[in-house]
Design a protein around this motif. Structure first.
Motif, PDB file in Angstrom:
ATOM      1  N   LYS A  79       0.965  -1.347   0.052  1.00 27.14           N
ATOM      2  CA  LYS A  79       0.117  -0.136   0.071  1.00 27.14           C
ATOM      3  C   LYS A  79       0.812   1.170  -0.197  1.00 27.14           C
ATOM      4  O   LYS A  79       0.540   2.336  -0.540  1.00 27.14           O
ATOM      5  CB  LYS A  79      -0.658  -0.002   1.350  1.00 27.14           C
ATOM      6  N   TYR A  80       2.150   1.011   0.475  1.00 28.13           N
ATOM      7  CA  TYR A  80       2.746   2.291   0.865  1.00 28.13           C
ATOM      8  C   TYR A  80       4.354   2.294   0.190  1.00 28.13           C
ATOM      9  O   TYR A  80       5.294   1.510   0.537  1.00 28.13           O
ATOM     10  CB  TYR A  80       3.022   2.760   2.345  1.00 28.13           C
ATOM     11  N   LYS A  81       4.048   2.600  -1.271  1.00 36.17           N
ATOM     12  CA  LYS A  81       5.253   2.190  -2.114  1.00 36.17           C
ATOM     13  C   LYS A  81       6.233   3.346  -2.101  1.00 36.17           C
ATOM     14  O   LYS A  81       5.938   4.393  -1.560  1.00 36.17           O
ATOM     15  CB  LYS A  81       4.933   2.252  -3.626  1.00 36.17           C
ATOM     16  N   LEU A  82       7.640   2.938  -2.094  1.00 39.76           N
ATOM     17  CA  LEU A  82       8.629   3.915  -2.155  1.00 39.76           C
ATOM     18  C   LEU A  82       8.676   4.452  -3.373  1.00 39.76           C
ATOM     19  O   LEU A  82       8.711   3.846  -4.564  1.00 39.76           O
ATOM     20  CB  LEU A  82       9.841   3.266  -1.752  1.00 39.76           C
ATOM     21  N   ILE A  83       8.721   5.817  -3.594  1.00 42.99           N
ATOM     22  CA  ILE A  83       8.855   6.522  -5.130  1.00 42.99           C
ATOM     23  C   ILE A  83      10.000   7.271  -5.049  1.00 42.99           C
ATOM     24  O   ILE A  83      10.815   7.768  -3.960  1.00 42.99           O
ATOM     25  CB  ILE A  83       7.468   7.535  -4.944  1.00 42.99           C
ATOM     26  N   THR A  84      10.615   7.558  -6.332  1.00 40.14           N
ATOM     27  CA  THR A  84      11.492   8.542  -6.393  1.00 40.14           C
ATOM     28  C   THR A  84      10.985   9.974  -6.999  1.00 40.14           C
ATOM     29  O   THR A  84      10.277   9.911  -8.027  1.00 40.14           O
ATOM     30  CB  THR A  84      12.520   7.998  -7.486  1.00 40.14           C
ATOM     31  N   LEU A  85      11.419  10.830  -6.501  1.00 42.14           N
ATOM     32  CA  LEU A  85      10.875  12.159  -6.866  1.00 42.14           C
ATOM     33  C   LEU A  85      12.016  13.229  -7.422  1.00 42.14           C
ATOM     34  O   LEU A  85      13.237  12.882  -6.812  1.00 42.14           O
ATOM     35  CB  LEU A  85      10.070  13.084  -6.063  1.00 42.14           C
ATOM     36  N   PRO A  86      11.588  14.019  -8.249  1.00 39.42           N
ATOM     37  CA  PRO A  86      12.975  14.764  -8.764  1.00 39.42           C
ATOM     38  C   PRO A  86      13.831  15.548  -7.636  1.00 39.42           C
ATOM     39  O   PRO A  86      13.105  15.968  -6.557  1.00 39.42           O
ATOM     40  CB  PRO A  86      12.197  15.949  -9.619  1.00 39.42           C
ATOM     41  N   ARG A  87      14.942  15.706  -7.900  1.00 40.87           N
ATOM     42  CA  ARG A  87      15.881  16.409  -6.706  1.00 40.87           C
ATOM     43  C   ARG A  87      15.370  17.643  -6.678  1.00 40.87           C
ATOM     44  O   ARG A  87      14.853  18.548  -7.459  1.00 40.87           O
ATOM     45  CB  ARG A  87      17.199  16.455  -7.285  1.00 40.87           C
ATOM     46  N   GLY A  88      15.290  18.133  -5.318  1.00 38.53           N
ATOM     47  CA  GLY A  88      14.772  19.655  -4.978  1.00 38.53           C
ATOM     48  C   GLY A  88      13.277  19.339  -4.566  1.00 38.53           C
ATOM     49  O   GLY A  88      12.764  20.707  -4.102  1.00 38.53           O
ATOM     50  N   THR A  89      12.502  18.324  -4.713  1.00 33.31           N
ATOM     51  CA  THR A  89      11.313  18.308  -4.591  1.00 33.31           C
ATOM     52  C   THR A  89      11.038  18.591  -2.866  1.00 33.31           C
ATOM     53  O   THR A  89      11.727  18.005  -2.127  1.00 33.31           O
ATOM     54  CB  THR A  89      10.739  16.987  -4.652  1.00 33.31           C
ATOM     55  N   MET A 205      -5.497   5.510  -5.718  1.00 37.46           N
ATOM     56  CA  MET A 205      -4.067   5.578  -5.518  1.00 37.46           C
ATOM     57  C   MET A 205      -3.449   6.080  -6.685  1.00 37.46           C
ATOM     58  O   MET A 205      -3.978   5.556  -8.055  1.00 37.46           O
ATOM     59  CB  MET A 205      -3.331   4.119  -5.224  1.00 37.46           C
ATOM     60  N   GLY A 206      -2.419   7.045  -6.873  1.00 37.91           N
ATOM     61  CA  GLY A 206      -1.771   7.349  -8.096  1.00 37.91           C
ATOM     62  C   GLY A 206      -0.895   6.531  -8.511  1.00 37.91           C
ATOM     63  O   GLY A 206       0.055   6.028  -7.880  1.00 37.91           O
ATOM     64  N   ARG A 207      -0.811   5.974  -9.795  1.00 35.42           N
ATOM     65  CA  ARG A 207      -0.132   4.859 -10.406  1.00 35.42           C
ATOM     66  C   ARG A 207       1.302   5.388 -10.563  1.00 35.42           C
ATOM     67  O   ARG A 207       2.013   4.443 -10.909  1.00 35.42           O
ATOM     68  CB  ARG A 207      -0.732   4.200 -11.208  1.00 35.42           C
ATOM     69  N   ASP A 208       1.498   6.709 -10.615  1.00 32.85           N
ATOM     70  CA  ASP A 208       2.822   7.271 -10.869  1.00 32.85           C
ATOM     71  C   ASP A 208       3.512   7.697  -9.692  1.00 32.85           C
ATOM     72  O   ASP A 208       4.744   7.087  -9.217  1.00 32.85           O
ATOM     73  CB  ASP A 208       2.914   8.094 -12.003  1.00 32.85           C
ATOM     74  N   SER A 209       2.703   8.475  -8.764  1.00 33.15           N
ATOM     75  CA  SER A 209       3.177   9.112  -7.596  1.00 33.15           C
ATOM     76  C   SER A 209       3.311   8.212  -6.329  1.00 33.15           C
ATOM     77  O   SER A 209       4.081   8.276  -5.443  1.00 33.15           O
ATOM     78  CB  SER A 209       2.386  10.286  -7.425  1.00 33.15           C
ATOM     79  N   GLY A 210       2.361   7.306  -6.472  1.00 31.93           N
ATOM     80  CA  GLY A 210       2.314   6.190  -5.128  1.00 31.93           C
ATOM     81  C   GLY A 210       1.380   6.981  -4.067  1.00 31.93           C
ATOM     82  O   GLY A 210       0.968   6.593  -3.120  1.00 31.93           O
ATOM     83  N   ALA A 211       0.736   8.286  -4.309  1.00 35.79           N
ATOM     84  CA  ALA A 211      -0.083   9.055  -3.292  1.00 35.79           C
ATOM     85  C   ALA A 211      -1.230   8.207  -3.277  1.00 35.79           C
ATOM     86  O   ALA A 211      -1.747   7.659  -4.210  1.00 35.79           O
ATOM     87  CB  ALA A 211      -0.140  10.319  -3.726  1.00 35.79           C
ATOM     88  N   ARG A 212      -2.017   8.092  -2.003  1.00 35.40           N
ATOM     89  CA  ARG A 212      -3.191   7.632  -1.888  1.00 35.40           C
ATOM     90  C   ARG A 212      -4.028   8.138  -0.988  1.00 35.40           C
ATOM     91  O   ARG A 212      -3.602   9.004  -0.070  1.00 35.40           O
ATOM     92  CB  ARG A 212      -3.087   6.167  -1.321  1.00 35.40           C
ATOM     93  N   ILE A 213      -5.323   8.109  -1.059  1.00 31.16           N
ATOM     94  CA  ILE A 213      -6.371   8.826  -0.196  1.00 31.16           C
ATOM     95  C   ILE A 213      -7.261   7.773   0.013  1.00 31.16           C
ATOM     96  O   ILE A 213      -7.705   7.044  -0.990  1.00 31.16           O
ATOM     97  CB  ILE A 213      -6.841  10.034  -0.855  1.00 31.16           C
ATOM     98  N   THR A 214      -7.953   7.615   1.237  1.00 30.89           N
ATOM     99  CA  THR A 214      -9.039   6.739   1.642  1.00 30.89           C
ATOM    100  C   THR A 214     -10.121   7.628   2.194  1.00 30.89           C
ATOM    101  O   THR A 214      -9.782   8.347   3.137  1.00 30.89           O
ATOM    102  CB  THR A 214      -8.607   5.765   2.477  1.00 30.89           C
ATOM    103  N   ILE A 215     -11.338   7.416   1.727  1.00 33.34           N
ATOM    104  CA  ILE A 215     -12.400   8.132   2.303  1.00 33.34           C
ATOM    105  C   ILE A 215     -13.775   7.337   2.427  1.00 33.34           C
ATOM    106  O   ILE A 215     -13.794   6.171   1.577  1.00 33.34           O
ATOM    107  CB  ILE A 215     -12.960   9.273   1.263  1.00 33.34           C
TER     108      ILE A 215
END
Length: 222
Positions: A79-89, A205-215
């Motif tokens: 559920k909580y994937k590790l993601i790589t974001l651009p340097r400086g994020t 869940m965002g399939r690129d960012s890994g962000a997720r929300i549950t409501i």
């Protein structure tokens, strides 16, 4: 896929039905080209910077935690994937589905189009690979569809919404989603009056960012 223990780098991999089919062909078509990492098992609140034995032991409790065995239900695993974001994020991406909660009367419909905030330098954007939406109990819907993404060959948990039997989650992939509430009265109980409610969860869940929300998703008896 999962590490079996904390002492040896031994990995346990469980193939999906599609993966087993490709492996059985024995023609070189089974090739792992992508993988993801997650830290579902980790409780970061156990990190103890005040450990009496010093800094080498600050993460001792975390490192001793049991690890999950591999299984193929991606609504419950990783559920909580590790993601790589651009340097400086400086901000983590978060999802906005336009609702803090969703309530539908029987047979009512709603369309949900998620957006990702703070992703790749954009204030608000859609993710190229779209989103996965999961409803915790498929019995609560008569129709659930995702559009905008070609899902050919993808292994997702998408049973047909049902009115009886066990509670099963249901997932769709897309950039926009359409949900229609069930018309089955028995789900509310035999003596339930109009206005009675049943509640499950709606997870995006965002399939690129890994962000997720549950409501919460609530269905109201007409």
């Amino acid at each position: 896929m999962a590490f079996l223990n904390n002492q040896y780098v031994t990995i346990d991999a469980v193939l999906t039905k599609k993966g087993r089919e490709l492996l059985a062909r024995n023609d070189g078509s089974f090739q792992i080209t992508q993988f993801a990492l997650s830290d579902d098992e980790i409780d970061y609140t156990l990190y103890n910077p005040n450990h009496p034995s010093g800094s080498a032991f600050f993460g001792e409790a975390i490192e001793s935690m049991p690890l999950l065995e591999a299984f193929t239900d991606d609504t419950q695993m990783m559920k909580y994937k590790l993601i790589t974001l651009p340097r400086g994020t400086s901000k983590l991406p978060v999802l906005n589905v336009g609702y803090a909660a969703v309530s539908l009367r029987q047979s009512a419909a709603i369309n949900i189009t998620p957006q990702t905030l703070n992703y790749l330098g954009a204030t608000s954007t859609f993710e190229p690979s779209g989103y996965m939406m999961t409803v915790g109990d498929s019995r609560f819907l008569s129709t659930f569809t995702g559009t905008g993404i070609d899902t050919t060959g993808l292994n997702i948990n998408s049973p047909v919404p049902n009115s009886s039997g066990a509670s099963l989650s249901i997932s769709q992939i897309g950039t926009s989603f359409s949900l229609i509430a069930t018309t089955i009265n028995t789900l509310f109980g035999t003596s339930a009056l109009p206005g009675a409610t049943i509640t499950t969860t709606l997870t995006v869940m965002g399939r690129d960012s890994g962000a997720r929300i549950t409501i919460p998703l609530t269905i109201i008896k007409s």
